[in-house]
Design a protein around this motif. Structure first.
Motif, PDB file in Angstrom:
ATOM      1  N   SER A 192      12.623   7.543   5.954  1.00 49.38           N
ATOM      2  CA  SER A 192      13.333   6.560   6.775  1.00 49.38           C
ATOM      3  C   SER A 192      12.357   5.945   7.779  1.00 49.38           C
ATOM      4  CB  SER A 192      14.483   7.237   7.519  1.00 49.38           C
ATOM      5  OG  SER A 192      13.991   8.001   8.618  1.00 49.38           O
ATOM      6  N   ASN A 193      12.875   5.093   8.646  1.00 49.40           N
ATOM      7  CA  ASN A 193      12.024   4.507   9.686  1.00 49.40           C
ATOM      8  C   ASN A 193      11.773   5.500  10.826  1.00 49.40           C
ATOM      9  OD1 ASN A 193      14.500   4.515  10.947  1.00 49.40           O
ATOM     10  ND2 ASN A 193      14.474   2.355  11.503  1.00 49.40           N
ATOM     11  N   GLN A 194      12.244   6.734  10.674  1.00 49.07           N
ATOM     12  CA  GLN A 194      11.974   7.788  11.657  1.00 49.07           C
ATOM     13  C   GLN A 194      10.752   8.622  11.282  1.00 49.07           C
ATOM     14  OE1 GLN A 194      13.825   7.974  14.585  1.00 49.07           O
ATOM     15  NE2 GLN A 194      14.404   6.011  13.666  1.00 49.07           N
ATOM     16  N   LEU A 195      10.061   8.230  10.220  1.00 45.36           N
ATOM     17  CA  LEU A 195       8.873   8.964   9.787  1.00 45.36           C
ATOM     18  C   LEU A 195       7.841   9.012  10.903  1.00 45.36           C
ATOM     19  CD1 LEU A 195       7.310  10.334   7.431  1.00 45.36           C
ATOM     20  CD2 LEU A 195       6.382   8.066   6.912  1.00 45.36           C
ATOM     21  N   HIS A 196       7.238  10.175  11.075  1.00 43.67           N
ATOM     22  CA  HIS A 196       6.140  10.387  12.026  1.00 43.67           C
ATOM     23  C   HIS A 196       5.079  11.195  11.292  1.00 43.67           C
ATOM     24  CE1 HIS A 196       4.435  12.991  15.447  1.00 43.67           C
ATOM     25  NE2 HIS A 196       3.805  11.828  15.455  1.00 43.67           N
ATOM     26  N   THR A 197       3.854  10.681  11.267  1.00 45.83           N
ATOM     27  CA  THR A 197       2.771  11.401  10.603  1.00 45.83           C
ATOM     28  C   THR A 197       1.646  11.687  11.585  1.00 45.83           C
ATOM     29  OG1 THR A 197       1.651   9.371   9.879  1.00 45.83           O
ATOM     30  CG2 THR A 197       3.237  10.364   8.338  1.00 45.83           C
ATOM     31  N   PRO A 210       0.806  -1.222   0.000  1.00 48.10           N
ATOM     32  CA  PRO A 210       0.000   0.000   0.000  1.00 48.10           C
ATOM     33  C   PRO A 210       0.838   1.271   0.000  1.00 48.10           C
ATOM     34  CG  PRO A 210      -0.087  -1.060   2.143  1.00 48.10           C
ATOM     35  CD  PRO A 210       0.669  -1.988   1.236  1.00 48.10           C
ATOM     36  N   VAL A 211       2.133   1.157   0.129  1.00 45.87           N
ATOM     37  CA  VAL A 211       3.129   2.213  -0.009  1.00 45.87           C
ATOM     38  C   VAL A 211       3.128   3.193   1.162  1.00 45.87           C
ATOM     39  CG1 VAL A 211       4.136   3.985  -1.487  1.00 45.87           C
ATOM     40  CG2 VAL A 211       3.042   2.012  -2.521  1.00 45.87           C
ATOM     41  N   GLY A 221      10.614   3.633   3.440  1.00 47.53           N
ATOM     42  CA  GLY A 221       9.888   3.458   2.183  1.00 47.53           C
ATOM     43  C   GLY A 221       9.814   4.759   1.416  1.00 47.53           C
ATOM     44  N   VAL A 222       8.706   4.961   0.696  1.00 46.75           N
ATOM     45  CA  VAL A 222       8.485   6.193  -0.060  1.00 46.75           C
ATOM     46  C   VAL A 222       7.095   6.723   0.229  1.00 46.75           C
ATOM     47  CG1 VAL A 222      10.126   5.732  -1.932  1.00 46.75           C
ATOM     48  CG2 VAL A 222       7.807   4.897  -2.128  1.00 46.75           C
ATOM     49  N   LEU A 223       7.011   8.025   0.441  1.00 48.57           N
ATOM     50  CA  LEU A 223       5.697   8.648   0.632  1.00 48.57           C
ATOM     51  C   LEU A 223       4.980   8.806  -0.698  1.00 48.57           C
ATOM     52  CD1 LEU A 223       6.173  11.476   3.288  1.00 48.57           C
ATOM     53  CD2 LEU A 223       4.833   9.389   3.493  1.00 48.57           C
ATOM     54  N   GLN A 224       5.737   9.164  -1.732  1.00 51.82           N
ATOM     55  CA  GLN A 224       5.162   9.361  -3.053  1.00 51.82           C
ATOM     56  C   GLN A 224       6.055   8.704  -4.095  1.00 51.82           C
ATOM     57  OE1 GLN A 224       5.120  13.657  -2.997  1.00 51.82           O
ATOM     58  NE2 GLN A 224       3.000  13.705  -2.318  1.00 51.82           N
ATOM     59  N   GLN A 225       5.409   8.110  -5.100  1.00 51.69           N
ATOM     60  CA  GLN A 225       6.175   7.417  -6.141  1.00 51.69           C
ATOM     61  C   GLN A 225       6.857   8.400  -7.076  1.00 51.69           C
ATOM     62  OE1 GLN A 225       3.893   5.403  -9.080  1.00 51.69           O
ATOM     63  NE2 GLN A 225       5.644   4.353  -9.943  1.00 51.69           N
TER      64      GLN A 225
END
Length: 173
Positions: free
Chosen positions: A114-119, A30-31, A103-107
């Motif tokens: 990175s694995n430090q993403l916080h949303t 699901p990206v 991963g990637v937020l947008q293709q």
């Protein structure tokens, strides 16, 4: 377009990313939440027994937002869609997510995280209950030099969800 917010580590990750070959959707992933909200496919949201279930038709992605947890566990296993806790601020559902796998937020054009993403997402239902707006912010202390944000309005639909039924290609040419 978003390259200006990338740190050196983020730019290095972007240089290694090919949006055609490396698109996680090719592996039926699901990206990201950004992509899920932006597909235009149907989304179903239900609240039950201390959590909110968000089911996106695209990639048959299901997210669980835990309303009875106040903090993220340090032992949270990394996942493509992270670990989400939520609460209400008046009638707005606030979703706080950490524990993402890199991963990637947008293709396109490619926006790695990175694995430090916080949303943080804020879902506000309209007064008539027939639409809502989702606003999101994303921070990544490793890959971003500034927060990113976006929004999208979604309307109620009488359409029925169908299975996405993604299949992975054997090889890419």
């Amino acid at each position: 377009r978003n390259a200006w917010v990338l740190s050196n580590a983020g730019r290095n990750a972007l240089e290694k990313y090919d949006p055609v070959i490396d698109d996680p959707a090719l592996q039926c992933s699901p990206v990201s939440i950004v992509r899920l909200w932006g597909t235009g496919d149907l989304t179903e949201i239900r609240q039950e027994n201390g959590h909110v279930m968000i089911h996106h038709e695209w990639m048959d992605a299901t997210r669980v937002i835990y309303l009875d947890e106040k903090t993220h566990s340090d032992n949270t296993e990394e996942h493509v869609l992270g670990h989400s806790i939520g609460w209400y601020e008046d009638s707005v559902l606030v979703i706080d997510t950490r524990g993402y796998a890199a991963g990637v937020l947008q293709q396109h054009p490619g926006l790695p995280h990175s694995n430090q993403l916080h949303t943080v997402e804020r879902l506000a239902l309209s007064d008539n209950g027939l639409s809502f707006e989702v606003k999101w912010t994303a921070e990544d202390s490793e890959y971003f030099t500034a927060p990113l944000s976006g929004s999208r309005a979604l309307e109620a639909s009488d359409e029925r969800m169908t299975e996405y039924n993604c299949t992975r290609p054997e090889t890419l040419h």
